[in-house]
Scaffold this motif. Structure first.
Motif, PDB file in Angstrom:
ATOM      1  N   SER A  50       0.784  -1.400   0.344  1.00 14.66           N
ATOM      2  CA  SER A  50      -0.042  -0.290   0.191  1.00 14.66           C
ATOM      3  C   SER A  50       0.546   1.564   0.313  1.00 14.66           C
ATOM      4  CB  SER A  50      -0.483  -0.008   0.853  1.00 14.66           C
ATOM      5  OG  SER A  50      -1.522   1.316   1.473  1.00 14.66           O
ATOM      6  N   LYS A  51       0.306   2.318  -0.929  1.00 14.47           N
ATOM      7  CA  LYS A  51       0.976   3.736  -1.247  1.00 14.47           C
ATOM      8  C   LYS A  51       0.802   3.861   0.503  1.00 14.47           C
ATOM      9  CE  LYS A  51       0.711   4.071  -5.874  1.00 14.47           C
ATOM     10  NZ  LYS A  51      -0.338   5.237  -6.487  1.00 14.47           N
ATOM     11  N   ASP A  52       0.058   4.029   1.173  1.00 14.07           N
ATOM     12  CA  ASP A  52      -0.108   5.023   2.622  1.00 14.07           C
ATOM     13  C   ASP A  52       0.979   4.024   3.721  1.00 14.07           C
ATOM     14  OD1 ASP A  52      -1.708   6.383   1.686  1.00 14.07           O
ATOM     15  OD2 ASP A  52      -3.130   5.708   2.112  1.00 14.07           O
ATOM     16  N   ARG A  55       3.925   5.993   3.003  1.00 17.82           N
ATOM     17  CA  ARG A  55       3.640   7.042   3.015  1.00 17.82           C
ATOM     18  C   ARG A  55       4.092   7.372   4.711  1.00 17.82           C
ATOM     19  NH1 ARG A  55      -1.239   9.266   1.511  1.00 17.82           N
ATOM     20  NH2 ARG A  55      -0.611  11.347   2.173  1.00 17.82           N
ATOM     21  N   GLU A 378      -6.386   6.891  10.412  1.00 20.58           N
ATOM     22  CA  GLU A 378      -5.836   8.046  11.100  1.00 20.58           C
ATOM     23  C   GLU A 378      -5.249   6.844  12.170  1.00 20.58           C
ATOM     24  OE1 GLU A 378      -9.655   8.354  12.393  1.00 20.58           O
ATOM     25  OE2 GLU A 378      -8.616   7.654  10.356  1.00 20.58           O
ATOM     26  N   LYS A 408      -4.571  12.695   5.420  1.00 24.76           N
ATOM     27  CA  LYS A 408      -5.746  11.560   5.174  1.00 24.76           C
ATOM     28  C   LYS A 408      -5.090  10.444   3.870  1.00 24.76           C
ATOM     29  CE  LYS A 408      -9.587  14.787   5.109  1.00 24.76           C
ATOM     30  NZ  LYS A 408     -10.899  15.151   4.453  1.00 24.76           N
ATOM     31  N   PRO A 409      -5.428   8.856   4.036  1.00 21.31           N
ATOM     32  CA  PRO A 409      -5.332   8.479   3.852  1.00 21.31           C
ATOM     33  C   PRO A 409      -5.421   8.860   1.730  1.00 21.31           C
ATOM     34  CG  PRO A 409      -6.801   7.180   5.078  1.00 21.31           C
ATOM     35  CD  PRO A 409      -6.512   9.102   5.424  1.00 21.31           C
ATOM     36  N   SER A 410      -4.776   7.541   0.636  1.00 21.71           N
ATOM     37  CA  SER A 410      -5.322   8.056  -0.385  1.00 21.71           C
ATOM     38  C   SER A 410      -5.553   6.999  -0.838  1.00 21.71           C
ATOM     39  CB  SER A 410      -3.528   8.034  -0.971  1.00 21.71           C
ATOM     40  OG  SER A 410      -3.470   6.825  -1.141  1.00 21.71           O
ATOM     41  N   SER A 411      -5.963   5.496  -0.140  1.00 19.21           N
ATOM     42  CA  SER A 411      -7.011   4.826  -0.275  1.00 19.21           C
ATOM     43  C   SER A 411      -8.043   4.378   0.743  1.00 19.21           C
ATOM     44  CB  SER A 411      -6.418   3.588  -0.852  1.00 19.21           C
ATOM     45  OG  SER A 411      -7.059   2.816  -0.900  1.00 19.21           O
ATOM     46  N   ARG A 412      -9.165   3.921   0.569  1.00 20.16           N
ATOM     47  CA  ARG A 412     -10.200   3.426   0.819  1.00 20.16           C
ATOM     48  C   ARG A 412     -10.400   1.850   1.542  1.00 20.16           C
ATOM     49  NH1 ARG A 412     -13.663   7.764   2.681  1.00 20.16           N
ATOM     50  NH2 ARG A 412     -13.669   9.892   1.810  1.00 20.16           N
TER      51      ARG A 412
END
Length: 447
Positions: A50-52, A55, A378, A408-412
């Motif tokens: 995941s990109k998040d 990050r 978060e 905020k996350p980029s994905s749900r």
């Protein structure tokens, strides 16, 4: 100007490692009297990380500027569909396929996944240590094979295991049949191996005491390099028990851990994946309908629990039952009596608490990943430990949460559950000594 001040003044053009210890060539306290460790727990993702998650790792590194990162297991979601061809449900059962070409495909996928989530560390020059959980091996590669892949990454402190210690791969002998309050098992003195260097770590002068895949000891010296101040013991805590539930470290692993403080002449703190049953000592039994009540896990499922505020630090929270072995394997008593001042675990993605029982600091860290279940996005976090030379066995710790560091996350895609336990607004300390832009904006919005 201290090394830490120099790190704080680092500019984009400064190509020195972010880790002060990496600059100095070994794990040691700075002239400022501080030493920092960043724990990353339960990243638990497949080849497409995941990109998040990336990050969060990058932001936590930049905010904390740690000397060392410790991954405490379940980096690899071995059950991911990408590894279906070689999936292995338990370490004592065969993989779906043991064909060399299939295993080679899995190996390359895992290699790519490791490269993805360690990239922020490599780019910043931060060394790291790795242990394993109950899902890493399920991809079809043993912990020894995973160790070999990690050792190819710059910064890795895992070394080739001791061949004289009869170390096991998987470190799981099944649950002991003694109850939680049983007398501790006797532990012999382990014949400590010769310290090794870790060529890929970037720490030219660092000693590593090896035992097995994901199990070794890292001494941390004072700024003058005259003595070992403390030891970071990284331990493979096992995966599953043949009798059901989760396993525990085998006896040889416990013997090694027991011998570490005496061999190095310093107290130790253990970092591992699995919590021990004594984590329940930090909880109190409550009625099922009490605010924040959480049902226990397996052997403890007949009762409901909440954090005991008299035993845990402000900011702690309980979001799920502690998933520990059904029976006490004697590890806690060994740590308590063997010179350990702390035990740090992951595994339970929705738990984030710090407490003390019988003189041992016990820490639960939530997931830092976005590829599996956990708290609200978060609240996913890395955990920072700051050791002070004036009181090295009483480290301060803080969760570095995604919401504060990134926003905020980029994905749900990450799925979450509400944290059920009633908790304060924030932890009782801020080791970063400054508020992030996002935290300041959130404070303004609350007014």
């Amino acid at each position: 100007m201290t090394e830490l001040n120099q790190a704080d003044n680092q500019t984009r053009g400064d190509e020195r490692p972010l880790s002060v210890s990496a600059r100095l060539g070994r794990l040691q306290f700075h002239n400022s009297g501080k030493f920092r460790v960043l724990q990353l727990a339960d990243l638990q993702d497949g080849p497409k990380v995941s990109k998040d998650t990336i990050r969060l790792i990058a932001a936590a590194l930049d905010a904390a500027r740690p000397d060392l990162v410790i991954f405490t297991g379940n980096q690899i979601a071995g059950y991911d569909t990408a590894y279906a061809a070689t999936f292995r449900k338990r370490h004592w059962t065969p993989a779906k396929s043991t064909r060399p070409e299939r295993l080679d495909e899995t190996r390359e996928l895992v290699r790519g996944e490791i490269a993805a989530f360690t990239k922020p560390l490599v780019e910043r020059g931060v060394p790291f240590a790795v242990t394993y959980g109950n899902h890493d091996f399920q991809c079809g590669l043993s912990n020894a094979e995973l160790d070999e892949l990690y050792r190819q990454v710059p910064g890795c402190l895992n070394v080739v295991p001791d061949t004289n210690g009869d170390a096991s791969d998987g470190a799981n002998a099944g649950a002991d049949e003694s109850p939680t309050n049983a007398a501790p098992l006797p532990h012999g003195t382990y014949d400590m191996p010769t310290p090794q260097s870790a060529p890929m770590s970037g720490l030219a002068d660092q000693r590593v005491l090896p035992f097995g895949p994901g199990t070794f000891a890292l001494p941390v010296m004072d700024a003058e390099r005259t003595r070992d101040v403390l030891v970071l013991a990284v331990a493979d805590s096992g995966d599953y028990s043949p009798e059901g539930g989760y396993g525990k470290p085998d006896e040889r692993t416990l013997d090694f851990l027991y011998s570490v403080p005496e061999a190095l002449g310093a107290k130790a703190i253990a970092f591992q994946h699995m919590p021990v049953p004594q984590y329940y000592d930090l909880l109190k039994v409550v009625e099922p309908n009490a605010p924040g009540a959480i049902q226990g896990y397996r052997a403890y499922e007949s009762r409901y629990y909440a954090l005991d505020e008299t035993k845990t630090q402000p900011g702690s929270y309980l979001g799920e039952g502690i998933s520990c072995p059904d029976f006490d394997g004697g590890e806690f008593a060994m740590l308590r009596d063997g010179g350990y001042f702390g035990l740090v675990a992951g595994h339970d993605h929705r738990n984030g608490f710090v407490g003390e029982s019988e003189g041992v600091m016990m820490v639960a860290t939530p997931t830092c990943g976005f590829g599996s279940y956990g708290p609200a996005p978060e609240k996913r976090a890395a955990r920072l430990f700051e050791f002070d030379i004036r009181h090295p066995y009483n480290p301060r710790t803080q969760l570095l949460e995604f919401g504060d560091l990134v926003g905020k996350p980029s994905s749900r895609k990450a799925y979450s559950y509400d944290i059920a336990s009633v908790k304060p607004e924030a932890e009782g300390m801020n080791l970063l000594h400054k508020k992030t832009l996002w935290s300041r904006l959130r404070a303004l919005l609350r007014k």
